[in-house]
Enzyme design. Structure first.
Site, PDB file in Angstrom:
ATOM      1  N   ARG A 164       0.825  -1.217   0.000  1.00 51.25           N
ATOM      2  CA  ARG A 164       0.000   0.000   0.000  1.00 51.25           C
ATOM      3  C   ARG A 164       0.855   1.260   0.000  1.00 51.25           C
ATOM      4  O   ARG A 164       0.502   2.269   0.614  1.00 51.25           O
ATOM      5  CB  ARG A 164      -0.905   0.043   1.239  1.00 51.25           C
ATOM      6  CG  ARG A 164      -1.984  -0.985   1.261  1.00 51.25           C
ATOM      7  CD  ARG A 164      -2.913  -0.801   0.060  1.00 51.25           C
ATOM      8  NE  ARG A 164      -4.187  -1.422   0.293  1.00 51.25           N
ATOM      9  CZ  ARG A 164      -4.459  -2.703   0.105  1.00 51.25           C
ATOM     10  NH1 ARG A 164      -3.539  -3.497  -0.360  1.00 51.25           N
ATOM     11  NH2 ARG A 164      -5.662  -3.185   0.352  1.00 51.25           N
ATOM     12  N   SER A 237     -10.904  -0.519   3.167  1.00 48.15           N
ATOM     13  CA  SER A 237     -10.129  -0.633   4.407  1.00 48.15           C
ATOM     14  C   SER A 237      -9.750   0.762   4.881  1.00 48.15           C
ATOM     15  O   SER A 237      -9.110   1.506   4.137  1.00 48.15           O
ATOM     16  CB  SER A 237      -8.833  -1.405   4.165  1.00 48.15           C
ATOM     17  OG  SER A 237      -9.101  -2.698   3.740  1.00 48.15           O
ATOM     18  N   GLU A 333      -5.180   4.019   6.144  1.00 48.21           N
ATOM     19  CA  GLU A 333      -4.773   3.886   4.747  1.00 48.21           C
ATOM     20  C   GLU A 333      -5.394   5.057   3.972  1.00 48.21           C
ATOM     21  O   GLU A 333      -4.876   5.508   2.960  1.00 48.21           O
ATOM     22  CB  GLU A 333      -5.303   2.550   4.229  1.00 48.21           C
ATOM     23  CG  GLU A 333      -5.160   2.384   2.755  1.00 48.21           C
ATOM     24  CD  GLU A 333      -5.592   1.023   2.242  1.00 48.21           C
ATOM     25  OE1 GLU A 333      -5.436   0.018   2.963  1.00 48.21           O
ATOM     26  OE2 GLU A 333      -6.089   0.977   1.117  1.00 48.21           O
TER      27      GLU A 333
HETATM   28  N1  EPU Z   1     -10.293 -10.411  10.188  1.00 47.59           N
HETATM   29  C1  EPU Z   1     -11.011 -10.488  11.343  1.00 47.59           C
HETATM   30  N2  EPU Z   1     -12.024  -9.601  11.527  1.00 47.59           N
HETATM   31  C2  EPU Z   1     -12.335  -8.674  10.595  1.00 47.59           C
HETATM   32  C3  EPU Z   1     -11.589  -8.595   9.402  1.00 47.59           C
HETATM   33  C4  EPU Z   1     -10.546  -9.485   9.224  1.00 47.59           C
HETATM   34  O1  EPU Z   1     -10.769 -11.324  12.212  1.00 47.59           O
HETATM   35  O2  EPU Z   1     -13.286  -7.933  10.830  1.00 47.59           O
HETATM   36  C5  EPU Z   1      -9.216 -11.395   9.970  1.00 47.59           C
HETATM   37  C6  EPU Z   1      -9.600 -12.398   8.895  1.00 47.59           C
HETATM   38  O3  EPU Z   1     -10.299 -13.489   9.418  1.00 47.59           O
HETATM   39  C7  EPU Z   1      -8.255 -12.810   8.341  1.00 47.59           C
HETATM   40  C8  EPU Z   1      -7.434 -11.553   8.486  1.00 47.59           C
HETATM   41  O4  EPU Z   1      -8.080 -10.747   9.463  1.00 47.59           O
HETATM   42  O5  EPU Z   1      -7.681 -13.811   9.135  1.00 47.59           O
HETATM   43  C9  EPU Z   1      -7.294 -10.802   7.184  1.00 47.59           C
HETATM   44  O6  EPU Z   1      -8.578 -10.506   6.663  1.00 47.59           O
HETATM   45  P1  EPU Z   1      -8.876 -10.376   5.088  1.00 47.59           P
HETATM   46  O7  EPU Z   1      -8.284 -11.512   4.361  1.00 47.59           O
HETATM   47  O8  EPU Z   1     -10.328 -10.089   4.948  1.00 47.59           O
HETATM   48  O9  EPU Z   1      -8.003  -9.169   4.634  1.00 47.59           O
HETATM   49  P2  EPU Z   1      -7.644  -7.797   5.326  1.00 47.59           P
HETATM   50  O10 EPU Z   1      -6.233  -7.859   5.751  1.00 47.59           O
HETATM   51  O11 EPU Z   1      -8.672  -7.475   6.340  1.00 47.59           O
HETATM   52  C10 EPU Z   1      -6.785  -6.779   3.079  1.00 47.59           C
HETATM   53  C11 EPU Z   1      -6.902  -5.493   2.344  1.00 47.59           C
HETATM   54  C12 EPU Z   1      -8.238  -5.418   1.600  1.00 47.59           C
HETATM   55  C13 EPU Z   1      -8.276  -6.582   0.629  1.00 47.59           C
HETATM   56  C14 EPU Z   1      -8.144  -7.877   1.421  1.00 47.59           C
HETATM   57  C15 EPU Z   1      -8.047  -9.088   0.537  1.00 47.59           C
HETATM   58  C16 EPU Z   1      -5.582  -3.954   3.639  1.00 47.59           C
HETATM   59  C17 EPU Z   1      -5.589  -2.784   4.527  1.00 47.59           C
HETATM   60  N3  EPU Z   1      -6.786  -4.394   3.272  1.00 47.59           N
HETATM   61  O12 EPU Z   1      -7.796  -6.791   4.091  1.00 47.59           O
HETATM   62  O13 EPU Z   1      -8.245  -4.227   0.846  1.00 47.59           O
HETATM   63  O14 EPU Z   1      -9.476  -6.589  -0.116  1.00 47.59           O
HETATM   64  O15 EPU Z   1      -6.911  -7.864   2.193  1.00 47.59           O
HETATM   65  O16 EPU Z   1      -6.817  -9.102  -0.089  1.00 47.59           O
HETATM   66  O17 EPU Z   1      -4.525  -4.446   3.256  1.00 47.59           O
HETATM   67  C18 EPU Z   1      -8.982  -1.975   0.690  1.00 47.59           C
HETATM   68  O18 EPU Z   1      -7.799  -1.632   0.681  1.00 47.59           O
HETATM   69  O19 EPU Z   1      -9.909  -1.115   0.596  1.00 47.59           O
HETATM   70  C19 EPU Z   1      -9.322  -3.373   0.854  1.00 47.59           C
HETATM   71  C20 EPU Z   1     -10.562  -3.787   0.990  1.00 47.59           C
END
Ligand code: EPU
Length: 337
Positions: A164, A237, A333
Site C-alpha cells: 500500500r 479498508s 490507509e
Molecule cells: N479479520 C477479522 N475480523 C475482521 C476482518 C478481518 O478477524 O473484521 C481477519 C480475517 O479473518 C483474516 C485476516 O483478518 O484472518 C485478514 O482478513 P482479510 O483476508 O479479509 O483481509 P484484510 O487484511 O482485512 C486486506 C486489504 C483489503 C483486501 C483484502 C483481501 C488492507 C488494509 N486491506 O484486508 O483491501 O481486499 O486484504 O486481499 O490491506 C482496501 O484496501 O480497501 C481493501 C478492501
C-alpha cells in the site's frame, strides 16, 4: 478546460461527505494541466489530486485546488509471445480496466477485481488484494511534474512499490500528477489462488480455472464482505495492516494463539488490523451516524449524514483502543483531509 469555484465534492468521495473545495480543475488532456500549471504557482499543501475518491476522508472544506485528471483510453502498445504492454488513462475506472484485461485473456490484475477508484491511483497506492499488487504489472508511469509544469515518464524501479505504498506517498508526495499508466500483462497467466478462500470459491463454480472464473470468485468474496459504497458509503479498508518487529508479533501470538500473522521479512511481520479491531469489540458498532461494518472491521461506514469529523473521531477511538489492548498503533490507509 473548466475551472469550477467553490465546488462540492460529495459525488467525488465514496464516504459521501459534503465539503467544498476552492477550485476544481478537471480535464482529460495533459496540455490543459500543463497550461494551468505554467500560469499558477502552487505550494504542495494548496492542492490535492483526486481519482475515484475512494481513499479520502474530508473533515472540512478544502481551501485549495483539486486536480481531477480523467484521461481515458486503453491502448495496446506492443506485444510479444508472452506479454502485452498497454497504456491506460488515469481516469479509466480501475475495474473497467480489469474487466478489459480479463476479456482479452491478459493476466496480472484479475485478483484486483472490483477495487474501487481510477487507474491513476494504482501506482500511488500500489493497490492490492488477494495476493496481488498493481506494482507487479506496472512498467511505467506517465505524469506531469507539477512544479516544473512538464511531462515525465517514471520507470517502475524508481516508484518503490511496497505494501500500500510507493514513492508517490513519500518523497514525491504531491510532486507528480499521474496521467497514464503502462502495464505489462501476461498472455500466459499464472493464476494466484492461494490467498484466503479464492481456490475454494473458484472450485465452487465448477469448470476450469480461468481469468474469468477468478474474477467472478473475487467479486463474490468482496461483495460478501465489503459494503457497496452506493448503499453504505465507505472507503474500503480504513486502516493498513500494521507492520511490526517479528519479536512483537511472536509475543502477541503467544498471548493470542488465533491471531493472524503474515510473514514479511526476517525482522518484520504484518498483523491483521481487522482482527485487532474486532477483538476490541468494534465490529458492527454504531456511533452516531458513523459505524464499523458488521462483516469487516477494517471498514468504517457513513450510515447516512455523518460528517468527516465524526468518522475521524471514531477512527481515533478505534486506534487508541487497539493500542491499549495490543500495544500496536494502526495507521489509516485513507487520507484524512
Ligand atoms: N479479520 C477479522 N475480523 C475482521 C476482518 C478481518 O478477524 O473484521 C481477519 C480475517 O479473518 C483474516 C485476516 O483478518 O484472518 C485478514 O482478513 P482479510 O483476508 O479479509 O483481509 P484484510 O487484511 O482485512 C486486506 C486489504 C483489503 C483486501 C483484502 C483481501 C488492507 C488494509 N486491506 O484486508 O483491501 O481486499 O486484504 O486481499 O490491506 C482496501 O484496501 O480497501 C481493501 C478492501
Amino acid at each position: 478546460m473548466e475551472i469550477k469555484e467553490n465546488y462540492h465534492l460529495k459525488a467525488h468521495n465514496t464516504f459521501g461527505i459534503d465539503v467544498c473545495c476552492r477550485y476544481f480543475v478537471e480535464s482529460d488532456r495533459e496540455e490543459d494541466f500543463l497550461d494551468f500549471l505554467s500560469s499558477y504557482e502552487l505550494d504542495p499543501h494548496e492542492y490535492l489530486i483526486l481519482g475515484g475518491g475512494s481513499n479520502f476522508l474530508f473533515t472540512e472544506d478544502f481551501p485549495g485546488t483539486v486536480f481531477y485528471p480523467v484521461m481515458q483510453g486503453i491502448e495496446l502498445l506492443s506485444e510479444d509471445a508472452d506479454t502485452v504492454r498497454v497504456r491506460v488513462g488515469a481516469g479509466v475506472v480501475w475495474d473497467d480496466f480489469v474487466l478489459w484485461c480479463v476479456g482479452h485473456g491478459y493476466g496480472g490484475v484479475e485478483n484486483l477485481s472490483l477495487i474501487p477508484g481510477h487507474v491513476g491511483a494504482a501506482p500511488v497506492q500500489n493497490v492490492g488484494a488477494y495476493g496481488m499488487e498493481a506494482g507487479e504489472t506496472i512498467e511505467e508511469v506517465e505524469a506531469i511534474d507539477i512544479k516544473q509544469a512538464c511531462r515525465v515518464v517514471l520507470k517502475a524501479d524508481v516508484c518503490r512499490f511496497a505494501y500500500r505504498d510507493s514513492i508517490f506517498k513519500r518523497e514525491w508526495k504531491n510532486k507528480y500528477l499521474v496521467t497514464r499508466v503502462v502495464f505489462r500483462l501476461s498472455k500466459k497467466p499464472l493464476f494466484r489462488l492461494d490467498y484466503g478462500s479464492i481456490r475454494s470459491e473458484v472450485e465452487k463454480q465448477g469448470g476450469e480455472v480461468s481469468l474469468h472464473s477468478i474474477r467472478q470468485a473475487i467479486i463474490r468474496i468482496r461483495q460478501s464482505k465489503l459494503p457497496d459504497v452506493k448503499v453504505l458509503p465507505n472507503a474500503g479498508s480504513f486502516f493498513k495492516n500494521p507492520l511490526v518487529p517479528s519479536r512483537i508479533a511472536e509475543s502477541l501470538q503467544g498471548q493470542y494463539p488465533s491471531m493472524p500473522v503474515y510473514e514479511v521479512d526476517d525482522e518484520h511481520k504484518k498483523l491483521a488490523a481487522g482482527w485487532l479491531i474486532e477483538q476490541c469489540g468494534w465490529k458492527g458498532r454504531v456511533v452516531g451516524n458513523a459505524g464499523v461494518h458488521e462483516k469487516q472491521a477494517l471498514v468504517l461506514v457513513n450510515r447516512g449524514g455523518a460528517d468527516g469529523a465524526e468518522i475521524a473521531r471514531l477512527a481515533n477511538e478505534i486506534k487508541k483502543s487497539v493500542f491499549v489492548k495490543f500495544g500496536v498503533w494502526i495507521e489509516p490507509e485513507v487520507y484524512v483531509i
